[in-house]
Write an enzyme that holds these catalytic residues in place. Sequence first.
Site, PDB file in Angstrom:
ATOM      1  N   CYS A  31      17.846  51.137  79.081  1.00 28.28           N
ATOM      2  CA  CYS A  31      18.338  52.462  79.455  1.00 28.28           C
ATOM      3  C   CYS A  31      19.549  52.801  78.597  1.00 28.28           C
ATOM      4  O   CYS A  31      19.663  53.896  78.049  1.00 28.28           O
ATOM      5  CB  CYS A  31      18.709  52.456  80.930  1.00 28.28           C
ATOM      6  SG  CYS A  31      19.153  54.072  81.550  1.00 28.28           S
TER       7      CYS A  31
ATOM      8  N   CYS B 200      19.393  50.196  88.455  1.00 30.70           N
ATOM      9  CA  CYS B 200      19.730  51.507  89.006  1.00 30.70           C
ATOM     10  C   CYS B 200      18.566  52.241  89.629  1.00 30.70           C
ATOM     11  O   CYS B 200      18.740  52.997  90.548  1.00 30.70           O
ATOM     12  CB  CYS B 200      20.387  52.357  87.942  1.00 30.70           C
ATOM     13  SG  CYS B 200      19.327  52.717  86.540  1.00 30.70           S
TER      14      CYS B 200
END
Length: 212
Positions: free
Chosen positions: A102, A198
């Site tokens: 990410c 996340c």
Amino acid sequence: GMKKLKVVVAMSGGVDSSVAAALLKKEGSEVIGVTLRLFAEEKGSVKCCGGADSAAKARNSANALGIRHYFKSAQGLFEEKVIKKFVEGYLSGFTPNPCVECNRHLKFSYLAGLARSLGADYLATGHYAVIEKTSDGYGLFRGIDPLKDQSYFLYCLQRQQLGRLLFPLGGMAKKDVRRIAVELGLPSASAAESKDICFVTGGNYNNYLKNS
């Protein structure tokens, strides 16, 4: 006098990125907060650094600091570069680290491009890492708080990216960052630490994979 530096701060809604923005503003930079939206709303159960909940927190922090704030949707990119890869890797027996993916594909490349397009000199984040000039350009080093070092998340950054990045918290301990958040009355001051991957709620990956 010197030209005012313009800095884009990646704001997750958490205490770290909020304090990073506050410190840069205090130094006299023009600060613009940007929050990436990584999810479509129907994944409402997901509490993550790219969900609606944190977007609202980021907006509140930006308002509290009196800085401009933008939302940018990066859902397609996130889906393709992060989630798809995570699911494929997981199913073939790896335990990939999606946060690294990410950061590599999204947060840094995408936000660095965004910062340039907004005419900013730097992109800043709330990571606890330190960039230092070295004989051959820039090097990435650990933040001073041994409990919070995140330089391993960032090992994938290219050297030329480091010259345009700022990590205002690199020289600080987390407790001092929290103290500043409380002094400034930032909405995130009392928030719990986000440690999990996340986009997976409650740390149950199998659950996530079944739903995706």
